[in-house]
Design a protein around this motif. Structure first.
Motif, PDB file in Angstrom:
ATOM      1  N   ASN A 143       0.826  -1.218   0.000  1.00 30.41           N
ATOM      2  CA  ASN A 143       0.000   0.000   0.000  1.00 30.41           C
ATOM      3  C   ASN A 143       0.857   1.265   0.000  1.00 30.41           C
ATOM      4  N   LYS A 179       2.430   4.440  -1.663  1.00 29.11           N
ATOM      5  CA  LYS A 179       1.965   5.303  -2.738  1.00 29.11           C
ATOM      6  C   LYS A 179       2.886   5.144  -3.948  1.00 29.11           C
ATOM      7  N   THR A 221       6.703   3.631 -13.302  1.00 27.26           N
ATOM      8  CA  THR A 221       5.877   3.735 -12.106  1.00 27.26           C
ATOM      9  C   THR A 221       6.083   2.498 -11.236  1.00 27.26           C
ATOM     10  N   GLN A 236       5.049   0.345  -8.020  1.00 31.67           N
ATOM     11  CA  GLN A 236       3.850   0.148  -7.192  1.00 31.67           C
ATOM     12  C   GLN A 236       4.179  -0.700  -5.956  1.00 31.67           C
TER      13      GLN A 236
END
Length: 640
Positions: A600, A602, A610, A612
């Motif tokens: 979790n 950000k 990106t 994750q």
């Protein structure tokens, strides 16, 4: 059956005034390496080392300790032998100048040369350096001190016997000029030619001011002076002029006297002229290697700046110490020692390059073929380049070894290691493994890697004699006792044998451990850790969502040293995660592993990708390890 070619090599016989340091180990490891190489080439080898035990300095040191000289040297010589055993030195004999077999030969040669008129009695007055056991003329001194060690000399006058060394000056000079290989490297040869052309003086070969030595056979008030005594060890150990002369007849003249550059003069001037006077053949070559230096200069027992090889063996193992000494010292030149340099060489060449090559290859055979070595009969791109270099490498390494240029020999062998690592990146076996149609090609790639490992291991055997047994355990084939020419054949790894994953052959060392080292008792080690962060509540911790994920793909992020792009499976979801672990893992090592993800976190962009989440890892200094699951829990499982 044709007789084998012979090879006889000697080290200096070491002076037992104190325990040996790493500089002595360099000489003996060099001699051992070429001895092992020659045995692998089917030569009949005789390798001699030993101890030079007589003289004023030993007598004085023993007396100061309340001991008889023989009792004093016995203890130190035992330490010599233990060190050579620990370094896996394969010497065939160890000669002590206090042994009866040596004394008889020294006395015989002295008497023989005396009776032909080349030794006479006179009175000597000169400048004497006790640590070097050497007389010098005024013109040989440097600023009034010993030209070899730089320490003060004392004026001595005593009745002595002299050897007519000057008589053999022209004959020696002609021999050196007619035999360019006699003194190596060339820089030492030029030094000795210049020294001889300045004029040789007759040599003092007896002393009366101490008793610890071999009595002069015609006058027992005198003892035979150290260099005449010590140098004769090279033939006394072979049984010269005894009822058992087989070794002398077989191995003399010596192929190589290997010595440090500080005693080249004794071996290329005093020893050859003694042999000439005795009517005996001269050695084929004297090789004077450079010194192993510290920042504070040449290692010296009296300076107290010596490095104990026993401590290094305890800490890093035998093969890494041998590898460093042989790889780091240029042929004939001086080299520098520091523990930082040792660790850097270890991590770069042994842990990262060769050790990682073995680990990666064995792991892939284990993963993709159930540990069974596949057949190598499906050729493809890049194979020929690897095989061609493998075929050339033994032939390119040989002349370097023959010339005692071990640094370049190892550099040549390690080019093949580097090519094999590049071959992994080129052939991408982890991608081949995804397609059943590429199974045979994958097998050939892994076979080629195992075959390269086999060849490198054989070529590295003279340098690192423990390596074959360690590699054999992992690649499923016995490489101990291999001949050099077995490295010249491709395809000797047996398909169908089983590999076995084991601990890394050369585990990486954290360089920062040197900075943090504190001298403590081994039984009470202390680990330094980062300060504990400020306290949080259970509610704070509950905000983190830690999940089990499986790494499906891994590749380095272009133009970065640290980043790896991962594709991970989280339940039915596929995520991209960028992790700064590239210096510690090759991408293919990570594929298939189940690790812990901060799910979790950000999302953030790193180099346009990106990311994750974040993979959890433990670190200490430069060491880092990704946290992995011991049990095969489903992806998406919660970590609490």
């Amino acid at each position: 059956m044709e007789d084998k070619k012979t090879f006889y090599i000697t080290t200096p016989i070491y002076y037992p005034s104190a325990n040996l340091h790493i500089g002595h180990a360099l000489t003996t490891v060099m001699a051992d390496t070429i001895s092992r190489y020659k045995r692998m080439r089917d030569y009949d080898v005789w390798f001699l080392t030993g101890s030079d035990e007589h003289g004023q300095k030993i007598e004085g040191t023993a007396k100061a300790q309340g001991l008889e000289p023989i009792v004093y040297v016995d203890g130190i010589v035992e330490g010599f032998k233990k060190l050579w055993k620990r370094l896996h030195i394969s010497n065939d004999d160890f000669i002590r100048t206090s042994e009866e077999r040596h004394k008889k030969v020294v006395q015989y040669i002295f008497k023989k040369i005396y009776e032909q008129g080349d030794i006479y009695k006179s009175t000597y007055e000169g400048q004497y350096c006790t640590p070097c056991e050497t007389f010098f003329t005024e013109r040989q001194l440097v600023d009034g001190n010993c030209p070899d060690c730089g320490r003060p000399v004392e004026t001595l006058q005593e009745e002595s016997y002299f050897f007519k060394m000057s008589k053999y000056q022209d004959r020696l000079l002609k021999h050196i000029e007619d035999n360019p290989e006699f003194i190596q490297p060339v820089s030492r040869r030029n030094e000795m030619i210049n020294f001889i052309k300045q004029g040789l003086e007759d040599l003092c070969v007896s002393r009366t001011t101490f008793n610890w030595g071999i009595p002069v056979p015609i006058n027992e008030k005198h003892v035979i002076y150290v260099w005449f005594d010590a140098l004769t060890n090279y033939i006394s150990a072979l049984g010269y002029n005894t009822d058992n002369e087989e070794l002398y007849k077989k191995f003399w003249p010596c192929d190589i006297h290997l010595v440090g550059k500080d005693i080249v003069r004794f071996h290329t001037i005093i020893w050859p002229t003694i042999l000439m006077a005795a009517g005996l053949p001269l050695p084929k070559q004297v090789y004077g290697h450079g010194w192993l230096l510290l920042d504070s200069g040449k290692m010296s027992k009296s300076k107290g700046n010596v490095v104990d090889p026993n401590e290094l063996i305890d800490k890093y193992g035998v093969d890494p110490i041998r590898y460093f000494l042989l790889r780091e010292i240029p042929a004939g030149a001086d080299g520098y020692y520091s523990e930082e340099a040792l660790v850097q060489r270890y991590n770069t060449d042994l842990a990262n390059d060769f050790g990682n090559l073995v680990s990666r290859t064995v792991a892939m055979v284990d993963k993709y073929f159930g540990g069974e070595i596949p057949a190598g009969d499906t050729p493809g791109e890049f194979d020929d380049q690897l095989k061609e270099l493998a075929a050339r490498t033994p032939f390119e390494a040989e002349p370097f070894i023959e010339k005692m240029d071990f640094a370049n020999a190892l550099s040549t062998i390690w080019k093949l290691v580097g090519r094999a690592n590049k071959y992994i990146d080129e052939t991408t076996p982890w991608i081949l493994a995804k397609e059943e149609s590429q199974k045979e090609r994958l097998g050939t790639v892994l076979y080629n890697l195992l075959e390269t490992i086999r060849i490198v291991t054989i070529l590295a055997t003279p340098f690192m004699p423990l390596l074959p047994a360690k590699v054999s355990q992992q690649i499923g084939q016995d490489l101990t006792g291999c001949k050099w020419d077995e490295a010249k054949e491709w395809g000797l790894i047996k398909a169908g044998n089983s590999v076995m994953k084991k601990e890394a052959i050369f585990p990486r060392i954290d360089p920062k451990s040197l900075e943090n080292e504190v001298k403590e008792e081994p039984s009470a080690p202390k680990a330094s850790i980062e300060p504990i962060a400020e306290e949080i509540t259970i509610e704070d911790f509950a905000k983190l969502d830690l999940r089990v994920v499986e790494i499906l793909k891994a590749e380095k992020v272009e133009k970065t040293d640290k980043l790896i792009k991962l594709e991970v499976k989280l339940g039915e979801e596929i995520r991209t995660v960028v992790s700064g672990i590239a210096k510690h893992y090759e991408p293919q090592e990570l594929v298939g592993k189940k690790v812990v993800l901060v799910a979790n976190l950000k999302p953030v962009k790193l180099r346009g990708i990106t990311s994750q989440g974040m993979i959890l890892a433990a670190s200490q200094g430069e060491m880092l390890e990704v946290l992995q699951l011991a049990q095969d829990l489903p992806t998406g499982s919660r970590v609490k």
